[in-house]
Design a protein around this motif. Sequence first.
Motif, mmCIF file in Angstrom:
data_model
loop_
_atom_site.group_PDB
_atom_site.id
_atom_site.type_symbol
_atom_site.label_atom_id
_atom_site.label_comp_id
_atom_site.label_asym_id
_atom_site.label_seq_id
_atom_site.Cartn_x
_atom_site.Cartn_y
_atom_site.Cartn_z
ATOM 1 N N ASP A 1 28.723 90.653 36.789
ATOM 2 C CA ASP A 1 28.406 91.967 36.206
ATOM 3 C C ASP A 1 27.201 91.876 35.258
ATOM 4 N N LEU A 2 27.169 90.801 34.466
ATOM 5 C CA LEU A 2 26.029 90.626 33.555
ATOM 6 C C LEU A 2 24.753 90.322 34.347
ATOM 7 N N ALA A 3 24.878 89.517 35.395
ATOM 8 C CA ALA A 3 23.727 89.211 36.257
ATOM 9 C C ALA A 3 23.173 90.499 36.859
ATOM 10 N N GLU A 4 24.073 91.324 37.342
ATOM 11 C CA GLU A 4 23.672 92.607 37.938
ATOM 12 C C GLU A 4 22.863 93.438 36.939
ATOM 13 N N LYS A 5 23.341 93.523 35.713
ATOM 14 C CA LYS A 5 22.632 94.307 34.689
ATOM 15 C C LYS A 5 21.234 93.744 34.424
ATOM 16 N N GLU A 6 21.125 92.427 34.365
ATOM 17 C CA GLU A 6 19.815 91.820 34.088
ATOM 18 C C GLU A 6 18.843 92.029 35.243
ATOM 19 N N TYR A 7 19.330 91.901 36.460
ATOM 20 C CA TYR A 7 18.444 92.129 37.615
ATOM 21 C C TYR A 7 17.960 93.579 37.646
ATOM 22 N N ASP B 1 9.842 91.655 44.466
ATOM 23 C CA ASP B 1 10.954 91.526 45.413
ATOM 24 C C ASP B 1 12.100 90.623 44.945
ATOM 25 N N ILE B 2 11.819 89.688 44.059
ATOM 26 C CA ILE B 2 12.832 88.686 43.694
ATOM 27 C C ILE B 2 14.100 89.273 43.061
ATOM 28 N N PRO B 3 13.991 90.157 42.048
ATOM 29 C CA PRO B 3 15.245 90.693 41.498
ATOM 30 C C PRO B 3 16.025 91.550 42.507
ATOM 31 N N TYR B 4 15.344 92.190 43.435
ATOM 32 C CA TYR B 4 16.043 92.931 44.499
ATOM 33 C C TYR B 4 16.847 91.949 45.355
ATOM 34 N N PHE B 5 16.190 90.834 45.721
ATOM 35 C CA PHE B 5 16.871 89.798 46.510
ATOM 36 C C PHE B 5 18.083 89.254 45.739
ATOM 37 N N ASN B 6 17.870 88.944 44.460
ATOM 38 C CA ASN B 6 18.968 88.403 43.649
ATOM 39 C C ASN B 6 20.107 89.406 43.504
ATOM 40 N N LEU B 7 19.752 90.671 43.361
ATOM 41 C CA LEU B 7 20.776 91.707 43.266
ATOM 42 C C LEU B 7 21.550 91.813 44.586
ATOM 43 N N ASN C 1 22.176 89.338 46.485
ATOM 44 C CA ASN C 1 23.110 88.195 46.462
ATOM 45 C C ASN C 1 24.333 88.484 45.592
ATOM 46 N N VAL C 2 24.109 89.144 44.457
ATOM 47 C CA VAL C 2 25.235 89.493 43.579
ATOM 48 C C VAL C 2 26.204 90.415 44.320
ATOM 49 N N TYR C 3 25.663 91.440 44.981
ATOM 50 C CA TYR C 3 26.538 92.364 45.717
ATOM 51 C C TYR C 3 27.214 91.665 46.889
ATOM 52 N N PHE C 4 26.510 90.729 47.511
ATOM 53 C CA PHE C 4 27.144 89.959 48.597
ATOM 54 C C PHE C 4 28.348 89.188 48.047
ATOM 55 N N LYS C 5 28.158 88.536 46.901
ATOM 56 C CA LYS C 5 29.261 87.784 46.286
ATOM 57 C C LYS C 5 30.410 88.698 45.884
ATOM 58 N N LYS C 6 30.073 89.937 45.511
ATOM 59 C CA LYS C 6 31.106 90.904 45.150
ATOM 60 C C LYS C 6 31.728 91.556 46.395
ATOM 61 N N LYS C 7 31.247 91.142 47.561
ATOM 62 C CA LYS C 7 31.685 91.688 48.854
ATOM 63 C C LYS C 7 31.370 93.179 49.000
ATOM 64 N N ASP C 8 30.351 93.638 48.290
ATOM 65 C CA ASP C 8 29.851 94.998 48.460
ATOM 66 C C ASP C 8 28.671 94.891 49.426
ATOM 67 N N TYR C 9 28.998 94.775 50.699
ATOM 68 C CA TYR C 9 27.983 94.477 51.711
ATOM 69 C C TYR C 9 26.987 95.611 51.922
#
Length: 133
Positions: free
Chosen positions: A30-36, A47-53, A55-63
């Motif tokens: 959740d904190l990672a998401e806010k920072e991205y 493009d990098i923070p979009y990519f990282n975000l 990944n965060v949603y993938f880990k949260k299974k929000d495909y």
Amino acid sequence: MPKIVILDDPLSAEEHNDLGVAYEKKGMLDLAEKEYKKAIKKRKNWDIPYFNLGNVYFKKKDYKKAEEYYKEAIEINPKNTDAMNNLAYLYSLEGKYSEALRLIKRAISIKFKTEYLNTLKEIEEKIYKSEGY
């Protein structure tokens, strides 16, 4: 007499992204998401923070959201092969094999990485299984 307080965010987009990576590595999604998101707000065409975000949603299974952010990363940087790889993998999980195959082949044509070959192999195995082999 009241004073006006203006709070300014002193961190750059890169610093917010780095903070997001640190939080993500510690599993604080959740904190990672806010920072991205803060990084994106400060630098919309990076493009990098979009990519990282993604990944965060993938880990949260929000495909759905992961797909959205991977696509945005690719749109901003058509040579973001890591986003292509991850989106291809996501598509393969969803059974969208032709899209997955197209994307991973595009990533490999731009840049060679062993991880991309592993994704390609996994997609091809799923295709063969889906066809009854």
